[in-house]
Design a protein around this motif. Structure first.
Motif, PDB file in Angstrom:
ATOM      1  N   VAL A   1       0.828  -1.201   0.000  1.00 13.13           N
ATOM      2  CA  VAL A   1       0.000   0.000   0.000  1.00 13.13           C
ATOM      3  C   VAL A   1       0.864   1.253   0.000  1.00 13.13           C
ATOM      4  O   VAL A   1       0.587   2.215  -0.720  1.00 13.13           O
ATOM      5  N   MET A   2       1.923   1.265   0.780  1.00 10.59           N
ATOM      6  CA  MET A   2       2.791   2.441   0.812  1.00 10.59           C
ATOM      7  C   MET A   2       3.414   2.713  -0.553  1.00 10.59           C
ATOM      8  O   MET A   2       3.475   3.868  -1.006  1.00 10.59           O
ATOM      9  N   CYS A   3       3.856   1.672  -1.220  1.00  8.70           N
ATOM     10  CA  CYS A   3       4.449   1.855  -2.559  1.00  8.70           C
ATOM     11  C   CYS A   3       3.409   2.392  -3.530  1.00  8.70           C
ATOM     12  O   CYS A   3       3.690   3.290  -4.328  1.00  8.70           O
ATOM     13  N   LEU A   4       2.201   1.851  -3.484  1.00  9.74           N
ATOM     14  CA  LEU A   4       1.143   2.318  -4.367  1.00  9.74           C
ATOM     15  C   LEU A   4       0.823   3.782  -4.091  1.00  9.74           C
ATOM     16  O   LEU A   4       0.654   4.582  -5.029  1.00  9.74           O
ATOM     17  N   GLU A   5       0.762   4.156  -2.816  1.00 10.56           N
ATOM     18  CA  GLU A   5       0.357   5.520  -2.464  1.00 10.56           C
ATOM     19  C   GLU A   5       1.478   6.547  -2.625  1.00 10.56           C
ATOM     20  O   GLU A   5       1.249   7.734  -2.438  1.00 10.56           O
ATOM     21  N   GLN A   6       2.666   6.101  -3.012  1.00 15.15           N
ATOM     22  CA  GLN A   6       3.666   7.070  -3.479  1.00 15.15           C
ATOM     23  C   GLN A   6       3.184   7.740  -4.761  1.00 15.15           C
ATOM     24  O   GLN A   6       3.575   8.860  -5.064  1.00 15.15           O
ATOM     25  N   GLN A   7       2.346   7.032  -5.500  1.00 20.79           N
ATOM     26  CA  GLN A   7       1.838   7.502  -6.791  1.00 20.79           C
ATOM     27  C   GLN A   7       0.319   7.660  -6.721  1.00 20.79           C
ATOM     28  O   GLN A   7      -0.392   7.262  -7.641  1.00 20.79           O
ATOM     29  N   HIS A   8      -0.173   8.243  -5.641  1.00 21.26           N
ATOM     30  CA  HIS A   8      -1.612   8.279  -5.419  1.00 21.26           C
ATOM     31  C   HIS A   8      -2.377   8.892  -6.579  1.00 21.26           C
ATOM     32  O   HIS A   8      -3.367   8.320  -7.056  1.00 21.26           O
ATOM     33  N   SER A   9      -1.951  10.052  -7.043  1.00 25.04           N
ATOM     34  CA  SER A   9      -2.715  10.765  -8.074  1.00 25.04           C
ATOM     35  C   SER A   9      -2.747  10.011  -9.391  1.00 25.04           C
ATOM     36  O   SER A   9      -3.662  10.208 -10.196  1.00 25.04           O
ATOM     37  N   ARG A  10      -1.800   9.121  -9.617  1.00 25.61           N
ATOM     38  CA  ARG A  10      -1.695   8.422 -10.902  1.00 25.61           C
ATOM     39  C   ARG A  10      -2.201   6.989 -10.856  1.00 25.61           C
ATOM     40  O   ARG A  10      -2.755   6.493 -11.828  1.00 25.61           O
ATOM     41  N   GLU A  11      -2.007   6.312  -9.717  1.00 27.03           N
ATOM     42  CA  GLU A  11      -2.225   4.871  -9.709  1.00 27.03           C
ATOM     43  C   GLU A  11      -3.258   4.363  -8.699  1.00 27.03           C
ATOM     44  O   GLU A  11      -3.776   3.264  -8.857  1.00 27.03           O
TER      45      GLU A  11
END
Length: 433
Positions: free
Chosen positions: A171-181
């Motif tokens: 989840v942390m890795c995904l939310e590094q790119q919140h606006s895109r992914e």
């Protein structure tokens, strides 16, 4: 429901005379506050798991439940009953994160209680509230670290915990790119909003953020919406716990891929904080900002709730004498911080989550726990004595000119943390002289 710990009972008896000699009020406050979490908010369930609710709200927050029991961790090595509490809570937190890593608060059973009218990307009858708060993923790892350090009990490291560690990094890795992914969104209907900050703008996605290496958070530890998505104190906390997580998965699971991923993420977050999270503040020099979007916009403030900028040494992110932290501390403990308030009985940090002008005991306690100044610590102890409104308990917040005006008469986290502060304060005899 009251859980009595012989170890805590012995400690209370040992300290009663010493505290009474300093102040009868302080002795009564410590006796009431320190065991409050175990006596009033801790439930041992039939399966041995443990549910810790916050006090006047019948739900378990991942953040609060950890913070409520941390003050007892140093007693756990010699107390098997406390060890059972910690193990049961760790298992329950792992279960919750595997159910929904974006939720901040949960029911004890799949009862469907809580904020069921919120519009978000997933739902579960286990979830009381689904405000994604980065620190909610940090506190359970901190609890594992605290317990392992105190007891060296490796029995907690089962496959569910391994799954929790993996989900947290994912989840942390995904939310590094919140606006895109990310597909996470959260919107609370206007008629259900207690505060405007109960919901995220722009269809529940929040304001746009750049890629910085930091992890996006929808909400602050206060449960208020972030103005800008990179909440610096929570990213500080994430940078700390990812080191623990990496060590755990190497040692207990030989999961070297996950360990390496956590280590890389930790380095990216630290880079992001250092590159995007520091502002030159007139009169204070370089300081950490509270929030940023990575596009050059900053929210310059601090909130009483932990993680906060004030709490950075308590989180393990830096030393209390670090110059950048000292600059930041001077800023947040001044009128330059819009949530710093002064009154007849106290001066300290409040929150936009509570009425304007109200100070949080948690912020006064955290100021003491992160101070190297004995006189400052003792002054804070006296402020806390003077502001319980005769209840001898901590509250969520109070008015510094009239402590009889307060929010939340029952707030177990503040009570337990007060006990931790007093124990720390007593360790140095010069403090109490």
């Amino acid at each position: 429901m009251s859980i009595e710990s012989p170890t805590i009972h012995i400690l209370l008896n040992e300290l009663e005379q010493k505290l009474h000699a300093y102040s009868p009020e302080l002795a009564r406050m410590f006796a009431q506050c320190y065991p409050n979490t175990l006596q009033t908010t801790t439930q041992i369930l039939e399966d041995g798991e443990v549910f810790v609710f916050t006090g006047d709200i019948p739900a378990m927050w991942l953040r609060d439940s950890t913070a409520q029991v941390r003050p007892y961790i140093n007693l756990a090595a010699a107390d098997r009953d406390l060890q059972k509490i910690f193990r049961g809570l760790i298992r329950r937190q792992a279960r919750y994160i595997l159910i929904d890593p974006y939720a901040n608060a949960f029911n004890s059973q799949p009862s469907g209680q809580g904020h069921q009218s919120d519009r978000t990307s997933a739902s579960s009858p286990w979830v009381w509230e689904r405000k994604y708060e980065l620190d909610s993923l940090c506190y359970p790892v901190q609890l594992c670290q605290d317990y392992w350090t105190a007891t060296q009990d490796a029995s907690i490291f089962d496959e569910n915990l391994h799954g929790m560690f993996s989900r947290i990094v994912e989840v942390m890795c995904l939310e590094q790119q919140h606006s895109r992914e990310s597909n996470y969104f959260f919107y609370r209907p206007a008629e259900e909003c207690f505060l405007p900050s109960d919901t995220l703008p722009f269809g529940g996605k929040g304001t746009t953020s750049n890629f910085t290496g930091m992890v996006w958070s929808g909400f602050r530890p206060s449960d208020d919406a972030c103005k800008f998505g990179f909440h610096i104190p929570s990213n500080m906390f994430a940078a700390v716990i990812l080191g623990y997580l990496s060590d755990f998965v190497r040692q207990f699971y030989q999961d070297f891929d996950l360990a390496d991923k956590a280590t890389r993420l930790q380095a990216e977050i630290r880079f992001g904080i250092e590159t995007y999270g520091i502002v030159n503040q007139p009169g204070y020099g370089p300081v950490y900002s509270y929030e940023t979007d990575g596009y050059g916009n900053f929210n310059m403030m601090d909130d009483a709730n932990v993680p906060s900028l004030l709490s950075a040494p308590y989180l393990g992110f830096c030393k209390a004498d670090d110059q950048l932290y000292q600059n930041t501390r001077a800023f947040v403990l001044s009128r330059a911080n819009p949530y710093y308030y002064e009154g007849k009985y106290a001066h300290g940090i409040g929150s936009p989550h509570t009425p304007e002008g109200y100070i949080w005991p948690i912020s006064l306690i955290m100021q003491g726990l992160t101070s190297n100044d004995r006189a400052e610590q003792s002054a804070l102890v006296q402020m806390l004595i003077d502001t319980t409104a005769g209840t001898h308990y901590m509250h969520e917040s109070f008015h510094p000119d009239d402590p009889t005006r307060f929010t939340r008469p029952w707030f177990a986290w503040a009570n337990s943390l007060f006990g931790q502060f007093i124990l720390s304060w007593l360790e140095n005899p010069l403090t109490t002289g």
